[in-house]
Enzyme design. Sequence first.
Site, PDB file in Angstrom:
ATOM      1  N   CYS A 132      -0.230  48.231 -15.757  1.00  0.00           N
ATOM      2  CA  CYS A 132       1.158  47.551 -16.451  1.00  0.00           C
ATOM      3  C   CYS A 132       1.111  46.086 -15.789  1.00  0.00           C
ATOM      4  CB  CYS A 132       2.069  48.465 -16.632  1.00  0.00           C
ATOM      5  SG  CYS A 132       1.806  49.863 -17.288  1.00  0.00           S
ATOM      6  N   HIS A 150       8.672  44.433 -17.217  1.00  0.00           N
ATOM      7  CA  HIS A 150       7.765  45.271 -17.804  1.00  0.00           C
ATOM      8  C   HIS A 150       8.538  46.231 -18.783  1.00  0.00           C
ATOM      9  CE1 HIS A 150       4.594  48.118 -18.919  1.00  0.00           C
ATOM     10  NE2 HIS A 150       4.941  48.707 -18.210  1.00  0.00           N
ATOM     11  N   ASN A 159       6.039  51.150 -24.645  1.00  0.00           N
ATOM     12  CA  ASN A 159       5.526  50.785 -23.367  1.00  0.00           C
ATOM     13  C   ASN A 159       3.973  50.103 -23.736  1.00  0.00           C
ATOM     14  OD1 ASN A 159       3.992  50.164 -21.163  1.00  0.00           O
ATOM     15  ND2 ASN A 159       4.792  52.014 -20.051  1.00  0.00           N
TER      16      ASN A 159
HETATM   17  O1  UT7 Z   1       4.264  51.821 -17.566  1.00  0.00           O
HETATM   18  C1  UT7 Z   1       4.588  51.942 -15.895  1.00  0.00           C
HETATM   19  C2  UT7 Z   1       4.440  53.604 -15.960  1.00  0.00           C
HETATM   20  N1  UT7 Z   1       5.351  54.297 -16.759  1.00  0.00           N
HETATM   21  C3  UT7 Z   1       6.494  54.425 -16.472  1.00  0.00           C
HETATM   22  O2  UT7 Z   1       6.957  53.595 -16.068  1.00  0.00           O
HETATM   23  C4  UT7 Z   1       7.495  55.610 -17.005  1.00  0.00           C
HETATM   24  C5  UT7 Z   1       8.310  56.112 -15.769  1.00  0.00           C
HETATM   25  N2  UT7 Z   1       8.919  57.309 -16.109  1.00  0.00           N
HETATM   26  C6  UT7 Z   1       9.828  57.398 -17.228  1.00  0.00           C
HETATM   27  O3  UT7 Z   1      10.108  56.573 -17.982  1.00  0.00           O
HETATM   28  C7  UT7 Z   1      10.507  59.076 -17.496  1.00  0.00           C
HETATM   29  O4  UT7 Z   1      10.391  59.728 -16.013  1.00  0.00           O
HETATM   30  C8  UT7 Z   1      10.111  59.724 -18.499  1.00  0.00           C
HETATM   31  C9  UT7 Z   1      10.640  59.117 -19.821  1.00  0.00           C
HETATM   32  C10 UT7 Z   1       8.869  59.950 -18.499  1.00  0.00           C
HETATM   33  C11 UT7 Z   1      10.749  61.161 -18.368  1.00  0.00           C
HETATM   34  O5  UT7 Z   1      12.190  61.015 -18.104  1.00  0.00           O
HETATM   35  P1  UT7 Z   1      13.149  62.122 -17.066  1.00  0.00           P
HETATM   36  O6  UT7 Z   1      14.313  61.579 -17.328  1.00  0.00           O
HETATM   37  O7  UT7 Z   1      12.191  61.694 -16.051  1.00  0.00           O
HETATM   38  O8  UT7 Z   1      12.663  63.574 -17.869  1.00  0.00           O
HETATM   39  P2  UT7 Z   1      11.741  64.373 -17.075  1.00  0.00           P
HETATM   40  O9  UT7 Z   1      10.338  64.413 -16.880  1.00  0.00           O
HETATM   41  O10 UT7 Z   1      12.303  65.023 -15.784  1.00  0.00           O
HETATM   42  O11 UT7 Z   1      11.982  65.748 -18.332  1.00  0.00           O
HETATM   43  C12 UT7 Z   1      13.233  66.277 -18.541  1.00  0.00           C
HETATM   44  C13 UT7 Z   1      12.794  67.511 -19.514  1.00  0.00           C
HETATM   45  C14 UT7 Z   1      11.883  68.353 -19.070  1.00  0.00           C
HETATM   46  O12 UT7 Z   1      12.310  69.693 -19.410  1.00  0.00           O
HETATM   47  P3  UT7 Z   1      12.934  70.721 -18.508  1.00  0.00           P
HETATM   48  O13 UT7 Z   1      11.653  70.797 -17.398  1.00  0.00           O
HETATM   49  O14 UT7 Z   1      13.936  70.198 -17.638  1.00  0.00           O
HETATM   50  O15 UT7 Z   1      13.294  72.034 -19.259  1.00  0.00           O
HETATM   51  C15 UT7 Z   1      10.754  67.864 -19.763  1.00  0.00           C
HETATM   52  O16 UT7 Z   1       9.892  68.986 -20.271  1.00  0.00           O
HETATM   53  O17 UT7 Z   1      12.545  66.855 -20.607  1.00  0.00           O
HETATM   54  C16 UT7 Z   1      11.547  67.477 -21.329  1.00  0.00           C
HETATM   55  N3  UT7 Z   1      10.790  66.193 -22.040  1.00  0.00           N
HETATM   56  C17 UT7 Z   1      11.027  66.212 -23.342  1.00  0.00           C
HETATM   57  N4  UT7 Z   1      11.824  66.813 -24.261  1.00  0.00           N
HETATM   58  C18 UT7 Z   1      11.697  66.438 -25.537  1.00  0.00           C
HETATM   59  C19 UT7 Z   1       9.714  65.760 -21.701  1.00  0.00           C
HETATM   60  N5  UT7 Z   1       9.164  65.104 -22.486  1.00  0.00           N
HETATM   61  C20 UT7 Z   1      10.040  65.382 -23.555  1.00  0.00           C
HETATM   62  C21 UT7 Z   1       9.934  64.671 -24.894  1.00  0.00           C
HETATM   63  N6  UT7 Z   1      10.878  65.387 -25.925  1.00  0.00           N
HETATM   64  N7  UT7 Z   1       9.303  63.734 -25.535  1.00  0.00           N
END
Ligand code: UT7
Length: 344
Positions: free
Chosen positions: A131, A271, A301
Site C-alpha cells: 500500500c 492511505h 482499500n
Molecule cells: O492497507 C494496509 C493494510 N490493511 C489495514 O490497514 C487494515 C487494518 N485493520 C483493520 O482495518 C481492522 O483490524 C479490521 C477492519 C480488519 C477489523 O476490525 P477490528 O475491529 O480489528 O475487528 P476484529 O478483527 O477484532 O474482529 C472483531 C469481530 C470478530 O469476532 P469475535 O472474535 O469478536 O467473535 C470477527 O470474527 O468481528 C468479526 N468479524 C466480522 N463480523 C462481521 C470480522 N470480520 C467480519 C465481518 N463481518 N466482515
Amino acid sequence: MTAASISPDQKQAGFSGFGCSVAIVGTGSYAPEKILTNADLEKIVDTTDEWIVTRSGIRERHIAREDEATSDMATVAAQRALEQAKVAPEDVDLIIVATITPDMVFPSTACFVQNRLGARNATCFDLEAACAGFLFAVNTASQFIKTGAIRTALVIGAEKLSGVVDWQDRTTCVLFGDGAGAVVLQACEAPRGILSVVTGSDGSLTELLKLPGGGSRYPVSPQTIEQRLHYMKMVGKDVFKHAVRAMSEAGRKAIEQSGLSIDQIACIVPHQANMRIVEAIRDRMAVEPERFFVNLDRYGNMSAASIPVALDEAVRTGRIKRDDPILLVAFGGGFTWGAMVIRW
Ligand code: UT7
C-alpha cells in the site's frame, strides 16, 4: 531513507535539494464500472452493512470485470493524467507501476501500459511496496528527475485486488476494491514541488500481511490452491496498530523536514484503508477532520491505487489548489510506510 531537509534560507535562494525541485504536473484515475455494496456482500459472506461501516467506514467498492486486468485500469488513469499535464506519450521517459496485483509475474505491468499508451521512449518497470508502493514509486521517479537523468516520469498505482482476496474470508474480502491512479512528474521551480520524503520498512513483520502462494516460496500447485495460499492473509488488529503508529510518525517527520508546521498543511491524503485508522492518525497529529481527504467509503482499500485515486479526486474537485502544501502518508504490507510533503 530520508531526504535531506531544506532550511528556509536555502529555499529562499531557490535551492531544492541535490538537483531541481520535482512537481506533480498532472493526475488521473480510473475506477471500474461495477460497484459492490455492503448489501451485496451480505449475500456472499456472513457480514452486515452495519459491521463493515462501523469497523471500517467502507460502504461500497469498485470491482473490475473478469477480463479487465491491472494494466487496463492503469492505462486509462495514465491517459487522463497525461491529458491533464498536456504531455504526449512519446515524451514520457520513465513509467513505474506500483502494484501487488500485476497482470502477470512478468513482463512488468509497466511494459503493458507503455505499449497501450504508445510511450515508446519510456523505460518501464514495476515497484512493489504494497500500500506504500505509490509513494515509494513517486520518490524513486523523482530521483531520476533531480539528477537530470530524465525529464518526465509517469507513476501509476493500480490494483485488481478482487482477484486476490478470498471471497470466503469475511475478515478481508469486505475491505478491498479495484482501481488505478496516475501522476505525471516533471522538474519545477522551487519552492513548489516535493519538499520532503520519509520512507521506512520493517521486514520482521512480513507475517501479518501477505499473499504467500505463487512466488518462489510456494509455487502454484494443487496443494497451495487447496490451502488457499493464493489469497491475501491479514492479521487485521495488529496491522491496524502498526499502521496508526507508523503513519502518524512518518507524517510528523515529513512535515518537520519540509520546514513547514502542521498548521500550514492544507490537505492530508492518507492511505485509504479504514476510517478508524484515519481518525486515530488525526487524533495523534492533532489535526481537524476537514483537512483530511477521505474517499474510502466509496472505494475501500485499493492498496497502491488508494492515494493516487484520492489525490486525483482532491485535485479535480478543487480541494487541492496550486501552491497548497499537502501531505501524503501511506502504510502497507512488508511492513512499508512513507510520507511526503508537496507544495502543489
Ligand atoms: O492497507 C494496509 C493494510 N490493511 C489495514 O490497514 C487494515 C487494518 N485493520 C483493520 O482495518 C481492522 O483490524 C479490521 C477492519 C480488519 C477489523 O476490525 P477490528 O475491529 O480489528 O475487528 P476484529 O478483527 O477484532 O474482529 C472483531 C469481530 C470478530 O469476532 P469475535 O472474535 O469478536 O467473535 C470477527 O470474527 O468481528 C468479526 N468479524 C466480522 N463480523 C462481521 C470480522 N470480520 C467480519 C465481518 N463481518 N466482515
